[in-house]
Write a protein that holds these residues in place. Structure first.
Motif, PDB file in Angstrom:
ATOM      1  N   GLN A   1      10.087  12.576   1.680  1.00 35.49           N
ATOM      2  CA  GLN A   1       9.740  11.440   0.826  1.00 35.49           C
ATOM      3  C   GLN A   1       8.328  10.997   1.186  1.00 35.49           C
ATOM      4  OE1 GLN A   1      12.445   7.970   0.796  1.00 35.49           O
ATOM      5  NE2 GLN A   1      10.651   6.770   1.374  1.00 35.49           N
ATOM      6  N   VAL A   2       7.449  10.857   0.196  1.00 43.10           N
ATOM      7  CA  VAL A   2       6.047  10.524   0.440  1.00 43.10           C
ATOM      8  C   VAL A   2       5.776   9.094   0.001  1.00 43.10           C
ATOM      9  CG1 VAL A   2       3.654  11.137  -0.044  1.00 43.10           C
ATOM     10  CG2 VAL A   2       5.379  12.939   0.167  1.00 43.10           C
ATOM     11  N   ASP A   3       5.217   8.313   0.919  1.00 41.89           N
ATOM     12  CA  ASP A   3       4.848   6.921   0.648  1.00 41.89           C
ATOM     13  C   ASP A   3       3.383   6.722   0.981  1.00 41.89           C
ATOM     14  OD1 ASP A   3       7.455   6.442  -0.006  1.00 41.89           O
ATOM     15  OD2 ASP A   3       7.920   5.199   1.727  1.00 41.89           O
ATOM     16  N   CYS A   4       2.721   5.870   0.230  1.00 45.55           N
ATOM     17  CA  CYS A   4       1.332   5.501   0.487  1.00 45.55           C
ATOM     18  C   CYS A   4       1.298   4.035   0.930  1.00 45.55           C
ATOM     19  CB  CYS A   4       0.487   5.699  -0.765  1.00 45.55           C
ATOM     20  SG  CYS A   4      -1.251   5.248  -0.559  1.00 45.55           S
ATOM     21  N   VAL A   5       0.638   3.756   2.040  1.00 48.50           N
ATOM     22  CA  VAL A   5       0.500   2.376   2.533  1.00 48.50           C
ATOM     23  C   VAL A   5      -0.828   1.835   2.030  1.00 48.50           C
ATOM     24  CG1 VAL A   5       0.377   0.881   4.549  1.00 48.50           C
ATOM     25  CG2 VAL A   5       1.889   2.882   4.574  1.00 48.50           C
ATOM     26  N   LEU A   6      -0.772   0.791   1.205  1.00 46.07           N
ATOM     27  CA  LEU A   6      -1.973   0.260   0.564  1.00 46.07           C
ATOM     28  C   LEU A   6      -2.783  -0.632   1.481  1.00 46.07           C
ATOM     29  CD1 LEU A   6      -0.446  -0.630  -2.927  1.00 46.07           C
ATOM     30  CD2 LEU A   6      -1.580   1.485  -2.211  1.00 46.07           C
ATOM     31  N   ASP A   7      -2.161  -1.183   2.513  1.00 40.49           N
ATOM     32  CA  ASP A   7      -2.862  -2.109   3.413  1.00 40.49           C
ATOM     33  C   ASP A   7      -2.622  -1.715   4.871  1.00 40.49           C
ATOM     34  OD1 ASP A   7      -0.178  -2.661   3.328  1.00 40.49           O
ATOM     35  OD2 ASP A   7      -0.393  -4.816   2.924  1.00 40.49           O
ATOM     36  N   PRO A   8      -3.179  -0.580   5.309  1.00 37.53           N
ATOM     37  CA  PRO A   8      -2.920  -0.115   6.673  1.00 37.53           C
ATOM     38  C   PRO A   8      -3.373  -1.089   7.747  1.00 37.53           C
ATOM     39  CG  PRO A   8      -4.645   1.198   5.619  1.00 37.53           C
ATOM     40  CD  PRO A   8      -4.022   0.363   4.550  1.00 37.53           C
ATOM     41  N   GLU A   9      -4.407  -1.906   7.469  1.00 37.15           N
ATOM     42  CA  GLU A   9      -4.841  -2.885   8.472  1.00 37.15           C
ATOM     43  C   GLU A   9      -3.735  -3.889   8.750  1.00 37.15           C
ATOM     44  OE1 GLU A   9      -6.418  -2.342   5.600  1.00 37.15           O
ATOM     45  OE2 GLU A   9      -8.249  -1.252   6.173  1.00 37.15           O
TER      46      GLU A   9
END
Length: 371
Positions: free
Chosen positions: A214-222
């Motif tokens: 399952q692939v997820d993108c984190v928009l706010d890694p900070e």
């Protein structure tokens, strides 16, 4: 959001609705949310579940047959509907560009699951082969993590392999063909100048790994690595209720784009605990028992990255995605090869050349100047 207040004693008969408190910050959609929770808070409904649909079927109301529509709230970015039936409530939220979220509460699991299955069956349009369901994490206004699901277009590796220099293409081919039992190392680094196709390669990777990851993108890694509670929520993950293809995915890949400040050499001083938490997620205690991979794209050269990030054994792969050589770029451009600069070109420059836009040559390095 309005806060329901529990009754002072457990209900013995038909339970009254909990008292709701509202203020000027509440919206009509918040009222729908509160009404959905009322039966569950009161104890009349003992079962609840939420699923997300990455690609809803166009034109469907996403409500079961014989449903009674109670409320419709429309805001700039979403539409929220509340419907009721015999022993259940359902809220359907359609968010612009965010897919659909469906929540059902019911008197028991059998009733609720039946209603939820009917909604999903009639409303979920299966993704075609060119799209994959990807989750997008961000920190919501309440300080918790929120995951929205969208169907994104994902090319096959075979159709884009020529977009990459030979060495990078060979490394990426090995990644595309990777089997879950062969995973060693939890960190995937794609580094190189802007416009070289790093994000496109990750979209292709999501397609080729779709059966097991399952692939997820984190928009706010900070914010992710600054807030332990948010990090824990993302590390634990969510159930895969949003999948339409029935694949059993035992791994998760978190994509962090353009995280130069998180992993460069001086990150310990500039990013505080963020680097430590990233490393802990990949091979520390936080990552134990969780099949989580982390993919990071960066414009930094490997020599400028923190040695703890690139040490042997930590990285599943370190791929430099650079400019295509003159020969590779000329072969890519075909009949217009004469326009290719002598130093080669990035993928973005090649698309610009194909469209007829001029591309400046690489500046010459002057002895004694800045390198």
């Amino acid at each position: 959001m309005p806060s329901p207040r529990l009754p002072s004693a457990p209900p013995t008969g038909p339970a009254p609705l909990p008292v709701m408190q509202y203020d000027d910050f509440d919206s009509p959609c918040d009222v729908v949310d509160a009404l959905l929770l009322a039966e569950f808070v009161s104890g009349r409904h003992t079962w609840a579940r939420t699923v997300q649909l990455a690609k809803p079927r166009p034109g469907t109301e996403l409500l079961p047959q014989r449903a009674r529509l109670i409320r419709t709230a429309m805001e700039r970015n979403r539409v929220s509907r509340l419907a009721a039936g015999d022993g259940w409530l359902a809220r359907v939220v359609l968010g612009r560009g965010r897919g659909v979220e469906v929540t059902v509460t019911a008197v028991d699991a059998e009733t609720g699951a039946s209603v939820l299955d009917e909604i999903v069956e009639q409303g979920a349009e299966p993704l075609d082969a060119a799209h994959v369901a990807m989750g997008f994490w961000h920190q919501n206004q309440q300080g918790g993590g929120q995951r929205d699901t969208r169907g994104i277009q994902a090319p096959t590796w075979e159709t884009i392999r020529s977009n990459y220099p030979a060495e990078a293409a060979a490394a990426l081919t090995d990644l595309m063909e990777l089997a879950p039992e062969a995973v060693s190392g939890r960190l995937l680094l794609l580094h190189g100048p802007p416009g070289t196709g790093k994000t496109t390669a990750l979209r292709a990777l999501a397609r080729h790994w779709r059966q097991w990851c399952q692939v997820d993108c984190v928009l706010d890694p900070e914010e992710l690595f600054a807030d332990p509670a948010y990090l824990m929520e993302v590390a634990v993950g969510e159930g895969e209720d949003d999948k339409e293809d029935g694949a059993e995915r035992s791994w998760r890949l978190l994509i962090l784009e353009d995280c130069d400040e998180l992993i460069r050499g001086e990150a310990r001083q500039t990013a505080g605990q963020a680097l430590s938490r990233l490393l802990n997620l990949t091979d520390g205690l936080l990552g134990q028992g969780r099949n989580v991979l982390v993919a990071i794209t960066t414009n930094e050269d490997l020599s400028r990255l923190h040695p703890a990030v690139v040490r042997p054994g930590r990285c599943l792969a370190r791929v430099e995605v650079g400019r295509l050589s003159y020969a590779e770029a000329a072969a890519w451009l075909g009949d217009d090869a004469a326009a290719v600069p002598a130093g080669g070109a990035t993928l973005a420059e090649l698309y610009a050349l194909r469209a007829g836009a001029p591309v400046a040559a690489e500046p010459a390095v002057t002895i004694g100047g800045y390198l």
